[in-house]
Design a protein around this motif. Structure first.
Motif, PDB file in Angstrom:
ATOM      1  N   ASN A  15     -21.798 -25.868  24.897  1.00  0.00           N
ATOM      2  CA  ASN A  15     -21.130 -25.195  26.060  1.00  0.00           C
ATOM      3  C   ASN A  15     -20.426 -24.086  25.621  1.00  0.00           C
ATOM      4  OD1 ASN A  15     -21.084 -27.590  27.646  1.00  0.00           O
ATOM      5  ND2 ASN A  15     -19.176 -28.625  26.922  1.00  0.00           N
ATOM      6  N   ALA A  16     -20.290 -22.894  26.235  1.00  0.00           N
ATOM      7  CA  ALA A  16     -19.964 -21.853  26.113  1.00  0.00           C
ATOM      8  C   ALA A  16     -18.387 -21.710  25.384  1.00  0.00           C
ATOM      9  CB  ALA A  16     -19.765 -20.791  27.465  1.00  0.00           C
ATOM     10  N   GLY A  17     -18.208 -21.054  24.337  1.00  0.00           N
ATOM     11  CA  GLY A  17     -17.004 -20.918  23.670  1.00  0.00           C
ATOM     12  C   GLY A  17     -16.919 -21.665  22.733  1.00  0.00           C
ATOM     13  N   THR A  18     -17.818 -22.370  22.052  1.00  0.00           N
ATOM     14  CA  THR A  18     -17.952 -23.640  21.315  1.00  0.00           C
ATOM     15  C   THR A  18     -18.866 -23.280  19.855  1.00  0.00           C
ATOM     16  OG1 THR A  18     -19.290 -24.794  22.280  1.00  0.00           O
ATOM     17  CG2 THR A  18     -16.926 -25.156  22.798  1.00  0.00           C
ATOM     18  N   TRP A  19     -18.575 -23.938  18.865  1.00  0.00           N
ATOM     19  CA  TRP A  19     -19.460 -23.927  17.584  1.00  0.00           C
ATOM     20  C   TRP A  19     -20.182 -25.259  17.582  1.00  0.00           C
ATOM     21  CZ3 TRP A  19     -20.107 -19.861  14.682  1.00  0.00           C
ATOM     22  CH2 TRP A  19     -19.088 -18.693  14.561  1.00  0.00           C
ATOM     23  N   ASP A  53     -21.364  -7.935  23.209  1.00  0.00           N
ATOM     24  CA  ASP A  53     -20.885  -9.448  23.058  1.00  0.00           C
ATOM     25  C   ASP A  53     -20.910  -9.917  21.745  1.00  0.00           C
ATOM     26  OD1 ASP A  53     -23.517  -9.749  23.666  1.00  0.00           O
ATOM     27  OD2 ASP A  53     -23.206 -11.479  24.664  1.00  0.00           O
ATOM     28  N   ILE A  54     -22.142  -9.617  21.100  1.00  0.00           N
ATOM     29  CA  ILE A  54     -22.288 -10.144  19.638  1.00  0.00           C
ATOM     30  C   ILE A  54     -21.534  -9.313  18.691  1.00  0.00           C
ATOM     31  CG2 ILE A  54     -24.114 -10.395  17.946  1.00  0.00           C
ATOM     32  CD1 ILE A  54     -26.192 -10.888  19.919  1.00  0.00           C
ATOM     33  N   HIS A  55     -21.215  -8.096  18.921  1.00  0.00           N
ATOM     34  CA  HIS A  55     -20.503  -7.545  17.929  1.00  0.00           C
ATOM     35  C   HIS A  55     -18.849  -7.824  18.160  1.00  0.00           C
ATOM     36  CE1 HIS A  55     -23.654  -5.028  16.640  1.00  0.00           C
ATOM     37  NE2 HIS A  55     -24.053  -4.843  17.781  1.00  0.00           N
ATOM     38  N   ARG A  56     -18.779  -8.158  19.465  1.00  0.00           N
ATOM     39  CA  ARG A  56     -17.230  -8.428  19.806  1.00  0.00           C
ATOM     40  C   ARG A  56     -17.137  -9.923  18.944  1.00  0.00           C
ATOM     41  NH1 ARG A  56     -18.075  -6.657  25.149  1.00  0.00           N
ATOM     42  NH2 ARG A  56     -18.603  -8.757  25.695  1.00  0.00           N
ATOM     43  N   ASP A 260     -27.278 -17.835  23.065  1.00  0.00           N
ATOM     44  CA  ASP A 260     -27.009 -17.644  24.543  1.00  0.00           C
ATOM     45  C   ASP A 260     -27.304 -19.009  25.146  1.00  0.00           C
ATOM     46  OD1 ASP A 260     -26.410 -15.064  24.582  1.00  0.00           O
ATOM     47  OD2 ASP A 260     -28.510 -14.663  24.530  1.00  0.00           O
ATOM     48  N   ALA A 261     -28.145 -20.113  24.493  1.00  0.00           N
ATOM     49  CA  ALA A 261     -28.657 -21.242  25.012  1.00  0.00           C
ATOM     50  C   ALA A 261     -27.604 -22.230  25.332  1.00  0.00           C
ATOM     51  CB  ALA A 261     -29.643 -21.649  24.134  1.00  0.00           C
ATOM     52  N   PRO A 262     -27.761 -22.740  26.454  1.00  0.00           N
ATOM     53  CA  PRO A 262     -26.903 -23.995  26.813  1.00  0.00           C
ATOM     54  C   PRO A 262     -27.220 -25.518  26.164  1.00  0.00           C
ATOM     55  CG  PRO A 262     -28.739 -23.867  28.634  1.00  0.00           C
ATOM     56  CD  PRO A 262     -28.775 -22.591  27.645  1.00  0.00           C
ATOM     57  N   GLU A 263     -28.245 -25.197  25.367  1.00  0.00           N
ATOM     58  CA  GLU A 263     -28.672 -26.335  24.477  1.00  0.00           C
ATOM     59  C   GLU A 263     -29.266 -25.938  23.220  1.00  0.00           C
ATOM     60  OE1 GLU A 263     -32.463 -28.521  25.867  1.00  0.00           O
ATOM     61  OE2 GLU A 263     -31.318 -27.978  27.789  1.00  0.00           O
ATOM     62  N   GLU A 280     -20.476 -16.607  25.943  1.00  0.00           N
ATOM     63  CA  GLU A 280     -20.674 -16.496  27.759  1.00  0.00           C
ATOM     64  C   GLU A 280     -21.825 -15.645  27.847  1.00  0.00           C
ATOM     65  OE1 GLU A 280     -18.569 -18.011  29.765  1.00  0.00           O
ATOM     66  OE2 GLU A 280     -16.918 -18.480  28.771  1.00  0.00           O
ATOM     67  N   ARG A 281     -22.430 -15.872  29.037  1.00  0.00           N
ATOM     68  CA  ARG A 281     -23.647 -15.055  29.523  1.00  0.00           C
ATOM     69  C   ARG A 281     -23.057 -13.788  30.029  1.00  0.00           C
ATOM     70  NH1 ARG A 281     -28.183 -18.488  32.440  1.00  0.00           N
ATOM     71  NH2 ARG A 281     -27.956 -19.416  30.217  1.00  0.00           N
ATOM     72  N   PRO A 282     -23.377 -12.652  29.299  1.00  0.00           N
ATOM     73  CA  PRO A 282     -23.040 -11.409  29.737  1.00  0.00           C
ATOM     74  C   PRO A 282     -23.311 -11.098  31.236  1.00  0.00           C
ATOM     75  CG  PRO A 282     -24.937 -10.924  28.384  1.00  0.00           C
ATOM     76  CD  PRO A 282     -24.721 -12.515  28.037  1.00  0.00           C
TER      77      PRO A 282
END
Length: 287
Positions: A15-19, A53-56, A260-263, A280-282
């Motif tokens: 999921n987005a926003g997780t490790w 987004d990667i630099h953020r 970027d991958a959802p899995e 998160e997908r930009p």
């Protein structure tokens, strides 16, 4: 909540926003991961150079590690060693951003939009964190790629020691990532083809430069934790810079990468990094 679910053999939802741990697909909390990273000597944050987004994400990770350990420094692939005095002056607050970019010859040396990196540079200055140049002179990469290390006089090696030779696994990795339309005339037909040697030697010169310059900081008495801002192709699967750091005797090195991958495919991606963060997908058309 980071829901862990299997989509097909080896695939784990992310999921987005997780490790997530790529070796087994297990989720890991941000705070606990940052505390774990704060105990390392080196943490390498991989990037795709033109992604805002990667630099953020890199900035957020650096701040997260700093919350657990104040003695940190950031090392940057973007700067050759010869501009280290400029990085020191920037940290002291003695120049504007425009002056800094001019003095480090940003346009000719790196060339990507400075806005991608300026938040990281300001973060270092505002938090009084040392910045270190990790790169070598560009001509050294060309020379070693063409001639090999033995042909380069020691005084011309920009303070570097020769790279530890690439493993076959790294050659396979480099062979596969260069199979794209950008290199239509590539002569190498297999990972062990001698026609690939020049490219491998050049890539390893960068790998070794980053490792040597990180080691120079990490070996100092009372050394800070070094956070390396480096292209992900130099870090994935423990090849590249991690491999060269191990050769230099630097232990407790971790690699974190964005995704970027959802899995993720734990069969294919095991060992790619210590943890992956799902971005998160930009939004299309926005930086």
């Amino acid at each position: 909540m980071n829901e862990r679910f299997s989509l097909h053999k080896g695939a784990i939802g992310h999921n987005a926003g997780t490790w997530i741990r790529p070796d087994n697909g297990e989720p890991v909390g941000h705070a606990s991961l940052m505390a774990e990273m704060a105990r390392q000597r080196v943490v390498l944050l991989g990037e795709t150079h033109d992604r805002y987004d990667i630099h953020r994400w890199q900035l957020h990770v650096a701040a997260g590690i700093m919350a657990h350990r104040s003695n940190i420094a950031l090392g940057f692939e973007m700067f050759p060693r010869r501009v280290q005095p400029v990085l020191d002056a920037w940290g002291e607050g003695s120049m504007s951003a425009d002056e800094f970019l001019e003095e480090v010859e940003w346009t000719s040396v790196w060339g990507f939009a400075p806005e991608l990196y300026l938040p990281l540079f300001h973060f270092c200055r505002e938090m009084k964190l040392p910045m270190y140049a990790l790169n070598c002179r560009r001509t050294l990469v060309t020379e070693v790629g063409k001639l090999g290390w033995d042909a380069i006089a020691e005084e011309d090696r920009d303070g570097l020691s020769p790279s530890k030779p690439a493993t076959m696994a790294y050659r396979r990795y480099l062979f596969e990532i260069t199979q794209n339309p950008a290199m239509p005339n590539r002569k190498a037909k297999s990972p062990d083809d001698p026609a690939l040697d020049r490219f491998v030697r050049a890539q390893q010169t960068w790998d070794r430069a980053f490792a040597c310059n990180i080691a120079h900081v990490a070996e100092k008495p009372g050394a800070p934790l070094v956070i390396g801002i480096i292209g992900r192709g130099h870090l994935e699967y423990g090849h590249g810079t991690p491999f060269q750091l191990d050769d230099l005797g630097i232990d407790r090195v971790s690699v974190l990468l964005p995704s970027d991958a959802p899995e993720i495919d734990t069969d294919a991606q095991a060992g790619i990094a210590d943890a992956l963060y799902r971005l998160e997908r930009p939004d299309p058309g926005k930086p």
